[in-house]
Design a protein around this motif. Structure first.
Motif, PDB file in Angstrom:
ATOM      1  N   LYS A  68      18.446 -41.482 -24.801  1.00 51.48           N
ATOM      2  CA  LYS A  68      18.654 -40.166 -24.199  1.00 51.48           C
ATOM      3  C   LYS A  68      19.917 -39.507 -24.740  1.00 51.48           C
ATOM      4  N   LEU A  69      20.985 -40.286 -24.885  1.00 47.06           N
ATOM      5  CA  LEU A  69      22.240 -39.732 -25.392  1.00 47.06           C
ATOM      6  C   LEU A  69      22.062 -39.206 -26.811  1.00 47.06           C
ATOM      7  N   SER A  70      21.358 -39.971 -27.646  1.00 51.97           N
ATOM      8  CA  SER A  70      21.177 -39.559 -29.040  1.00 51.97           C
ATOM      9  C   SER A  70      20.310 -38.312 -29.141  1.00 51.97           C
ATOM     10  N   ARG A  71      19.406 -38.138 -28.195  1.00 49.18           N
ATOM     11  CA  ARG A  71      18.542 -36.966 -28.201  1.00 49.18           C
ATOM     12  C   ARG A  71      19.255 -35.722 -27.657  1.00 49.18           C
ATOM     13  N   GLU A  72      20.113 -35.919 -26.666  1.00 51.82           N
ATOM     14  CA  GLU A  72      20.697 -34.782 -25.953  1.00 51.82           C
ATOM     15  C   GLU A  72      21.967 -34.234 -26.590  1.00 51.82           C
ATOM     16  N   LEU A  73      22.739 -35.072 -27.299  1.00 58.33           N
ATOM     17  CA  LEU A  73      23.993 -34.599 -27.885  1.00 58.33           C
ATOM     18  C   LEU A  73      23.749 -33.971 -29.250  1.00 58.33           C
ATOM     19  N   GLU A  74      24.486 -32.886 -29.522  1.00 58.77           N
ATOM     20  CA  GLU A  74      24.437 -32.205 -30.799  1.00 58.77           C
ATOM     21  C   GLU A  74      25.832 -32.241 -31.431  1.00 58.77           C
ATOM     22  N   PRO A  75      25.916 -32.000 -32.746  1.00 57.05           N
ATOM     23  CA  PRO A  75      27.221 -32.088 -33.403  1.00 57.05           C
ATOM     24  C   PRO A  75      28.301 -31.225 -32.755  1.00 57.05           C
ATOM     25  N   GLN A  76      27.944 -30.043 -32.283  1.00 57.63           N
ATOM     26  CA  GLN A  76      28.956 -29.182 -31.673  1.00 57.63           C
ATOM     27  C   GLN A  76      29.500 -29.734 -30.367  1.00 57.63           C
ATOM     28  N   ASP A  77      28.834 -30.739 -29.800  1.00 56.44           N
ATOM     29  CA  ASP A  77      29.314 -31.367 -28.569  1.00 56.44           C
ATOM     30  C   ASP A  77      30.395 -32.409 -28.838  1.00 56.44           C
ATOM     31  N   ILE A  78      30.466 -32.862 -30.091  1.00 55.21           N
ATOM     32  CA  ILE A  78      31.255 -34.052 -30.436  1.00 55.21           C
ATOM     33  C   ILE A  78      32.496 -33.684 -31.243  1.00 55.21           C
ATOM     34  N   ASP A  79      33.602 -34.359 -30.961  1.00 59.37           N
ATOM     35  CA  ASP A  79      34.769 -34.367 -31.840  1.00 59.37           C
ATOM     36  C   ASP A  79      34.934 -35.797 -32.349  1.00 59.37           C
ATOM     37  N   GLY A  80      34.614 -36.012 -33.615  1.00 58.91           N
ATOM     38  CA  GLY A  80      34.646 -37.353 -34.184  1.00 58.91           C
ATOM     39  C   GLY A  80      33.249 -37.755 -34.614  1.00 58.91           C
ATOM     40  N   GLN A  81      32.938 -39.029 -34.487  1.00 57.95           N
ATOM     41  CA  GLN A  81      31.620 -39.531 -34.881  1.00 57.95           C
ATOM     42  C   GLN A  81      31.107 -40.543 -33.876  1.00 57.95           C
ATOM     43  N   LEU A  82      29.843 -40.377 -33.529  1.00 54.50           N
ATOM     44  CA  LEU A  82      29.146 -41.311 -32.660  1.00 54.50           C
ATOM     45  C   LEU A  82      28.010 -41.933 -33.463  1.00 54.50           C
ATOM     46  N   ILE A  83      28.056 -43.269 -33.622  1.00 59.41           N
ATOM     47  CA  ILE A  83      26.999 -44.013 -34.318  1.00 59.41           C
ATOM     48  C   ILE A  83      26.252 -44.831 -33.275  1.00 59.41           C
ATOM     49  N   ILE A  84      24.920 -44.699 -33.241  1.00 63.65           N
ATOM     50  CA  ILE A  84      24.112 -45.326 -32.194  1.00 63.65           C
ATOM     51  C   ILE A  84      23.030 -46.199 -32.815  1.00 63.65           C
ATOM     52  N   LEU A  85      22.966 -47.452 -32.365  1.00 59.86           N
ATOM     53  CA  LEU A  85      21.824 -48.327 -32.639  1.00 59.86           C
ATOM     54  C   LEU A  85      21.117 -48.569 -31.313  1.00 59.86           C
ATOM     55  N   THR A  86      19.953 -47.971 -31.123  1.00 55.20           N
ATOM     56  CA  THR A  86      19.235 -48.103 -29.853  1.00 55.20           C
ATOM     57  C   THR A  86      18.511 -49.439 -29.725  1.00 55.20           C
ATOM     58  N   MET A  87      18.152 -50.049 -30.846  1.00 54.10           N
ATOM     59  CA  MET A  87      17.431 -51.330 -30.853  1.00 54.10           C
ATOM     60  C   MET A  87      18.043 -52.191 -31.948  1.00 54.10           C
ATOM     61  N   ALA A  88      19.245 -52.697 -31.672  1.00 57.24           N
ATOM     62  CA  ALA A  88      20.024 -53.344 -32.727  1.00 57.24           C
ATOM     63  C   ALA A  88      19.289 -54.531 -33.343  1.00 57.24           C
ATOM     64  N   ASN A  89      18.620 -55.340 -32.539  1.00 58.76           N
ATOM     65  CA  ASN A  89      17.751 -56.382 -33.088  1.00 58.76           C
ATOM     66  C   ASN A  89      16.313 -55.913 -32.890  1.00 58.76           C
ATOM     67  N   TYR A  90      15.883 -55.024 -33.781  1.00 62.52           N
ATOM     68  CA  TYR A  90      14.597 -54.346 -33.598  1.00 62.52           C
ATOM     69  C   TYR A  90      13.423 -55.308 -33.406  1.00 62.52           C
ATOM     70  N   PRO A  91      13.296 -56.385 -34.174  1.00 65.62           N
ATOM     71  CA  PRO A  91      12.153 -57.270 -33.941  1.00 65.62           C
ATOM     72  C   PRO A  91      12.125 -57.828 -32.516  1.00 65.62           C
ATOM     73  N   ALA A  92      13.294 -58.204 -31.975  1.00 63.54           N
ATOM     74  CA  ALA A  92      13.346 -58.711 -30.599  1.00 63.54           C
ATOM     75  C   ALA A  92      13.004 -57.614 -29.604  1.00 63.54           C
ATOM     76  N   ALA A  93      13.547 -56.401 -29.824  1.00 59.74           N
ATOM     77  CA  ALA A  93      13.295 -55.301 -28.895  1.00 59.74           C
ATOM     78  C   ALA A  93      11.828 -54.888 -28.908  1.00 59.74           C
ATOM     79  N   ARG A  94      11.233 -54.863 -30.082  1.00 57.39           N
ATOM     80  CA  ARG A  94       9.820 -54.489 -30.182  1.00 57.39           C
ATOM     81  C   ARG A  94       8.933 -55.506 -29.460  1.00 57.39           C
ATOM     82  N   ALA A  95       9.354 -56.760 -29.475  1.00 53.81           N
ATOM     83  CA  ALA A  95       8.585 -57.822 -28.829  1.00 53.81           C
ATOM     84  C   ALA A  95       8.999 -58.050 -27.376  1.00 53.81           C
ATOM     85  N   SER A  96       9.995 -57.303 -26.879  1.00 56.86           N
ATOM     86  CA  SER A  96      10.525 -57.491 -25.521  1.00 56.86           C
ATOM     87  C   SER A  96      10.979 -58.927 -25.297  1.00 56.86           C
TER      88      SER A  96
END
Length: 334
Positions: free
Chosen positions: A70-98
């Motif tokens: 939700k955060l990655s979808r709702e925030l736009e560059p003009q909202d931010i001062d600096g940089q926000l890096i987001i990994l929503t599913m850092a271990n994607y194979p585990a997350a995909r398999a729950s």
């Protein structure tokens, strides 16, 4: 840049909002030159700190995945001062398999740092986070939950800090996140030998906190709301989200974990305690029933610790060695 076989579809040096994948090479029968795609989002605008946010380090932990999506979808560059890096599913194979661990290599990402650039997929992901993403970051927030087997109230985890400056920054993040509980522990610093994401952040001099947010294989709406609120409050406190208007502080109860309470029998566990209930040393916290031996008396599970219940097992069937509670007590920092 550190040697890595992972390639990024996102230019982390570019301003603006980008979304794409980290391509983890994975050659298998069905795809000789294939890759696993880890979703990555970068929102960069002007001067300011760089914040790395992780979720899905364990794939069966969901509040963080939703909050960061939700955060990655709702925030736009003009909202931010600096940089926000987001990994929503850092271990994607585990997350995909729950699953807590990857079905590809049985890797537990939060036990795999510092990783291996030439190793199995989970080791490659750990290496990329530690050697590529963390060196460019000032702060990190790593979102977890109790997973399938445990449930936590909304709890921030942080170290004491290796220096007075780091301690002050960690306390600032705790107060900004403003979750009901904080689990404070020792260790840390650049000499950390731990295998977790927090240890990797420590080795890179990145001020980092973690959160335990619910669990039990589902979503707790109140805890999810606390997580979403806390993330924005943290970004605002670091002057990265200047337009956000935080509400009043609710307060956090700082705790030190005393230990976990384990089972010594196989059976069905009946709990006697709920989250935040008081616990006395040598008190029975529940009992194990034996439906396969109906005449057998239940076995009590006794706590060696005093304090309160911080985490509670959600699965009823237990085996010897399963943790059914985690006990914590109030801490007073000097």
């Amino acid at each position: 840049m550190a040697a890595t076989l992972i390639t990024s579809e996102v230019d982390l040096d570019a301003n603006g909002k980008q979304a794409g994948y980290l391509r983890v090479p994975h050659s298998v029968d069905r795809s000789a030159y294939g890759w696993i795609g880890l979703p990555i989002v970068s929102i960069k605008n002007g001067a300011g700190p760089t914040m790395l946010m992780l979720a899905g380090v364990h794939g069966d932990e969901y509040e963080g995945q939703i909050a960061l999506t939700k955060l990655s979808r709702e925030l736009e560059p003009q909202d931010i001062d600096g940089q926000l890096i987001i990994l929503t599913m850092a271990n994607y194979p585990a997350a995909r398999a729950s699953r807590r661990v990857s079905p590809i290599d049985e890797g537990n990402l939060n036990r795999s740092f510092p990783g291996n650039a030439m190793g199995a997929p989970t080791q490659m992901i750990a290496h990329y986070i530690e050697e590529v993403l963390l060196p460019r970051s000032d702060y990190m927030v790593d979102l977890h939950s109790g997973g399938t087997s445990l449930f936590y109230p909304a709890t921030l985890l942080r170290g004491m800090g290796a220096t007075e400056e780091e301690r002050a920054k960690l306390q600032l993040l705790e107060h900004a996140f403003d979750l009901p509980f904080a689990w404070v522990f020792g260790g840390g610093g650049r000499q950390s030998t731990g295998r977790t994401a927090l240890a990797a952040a420590n080795r890179n001099g990145v001020v980092s906190v973690m959160a335990e947010l619910g669990g039990g294989g589902g979503i707790d709406r109140t805890i999810l709301a606390d997580a979403e609120r806390g993330l924005r409050r943290v970004l605002h406190k670091l002057k990265m989200l200047p337009g956000y208007q935080p509400d009043g502080t609710r307060g956090t109860r700082a705790l030190s974990v005393q230990g976990s309470v384990y089972c010594y029998d196989d059976g069905v566990f009946e709990p006697f305690k709920d989250i935040a209930d008081p616990v006395s040393p040598h008190e029975a916290l529940g009992q194990i029933h034996f439906p396969d031996q109906p005449q057998r008396e239940p076995a009590h599970v006794v706590s060696p610790f005093g304090g309160i219940v911080l985490a509670k097992r959600t699965l009823s069937h237990v085996q010897r060695g399963d943790a059914v509670y985690q006990i914590a007590d109030d801490i007073q920092e000097n």
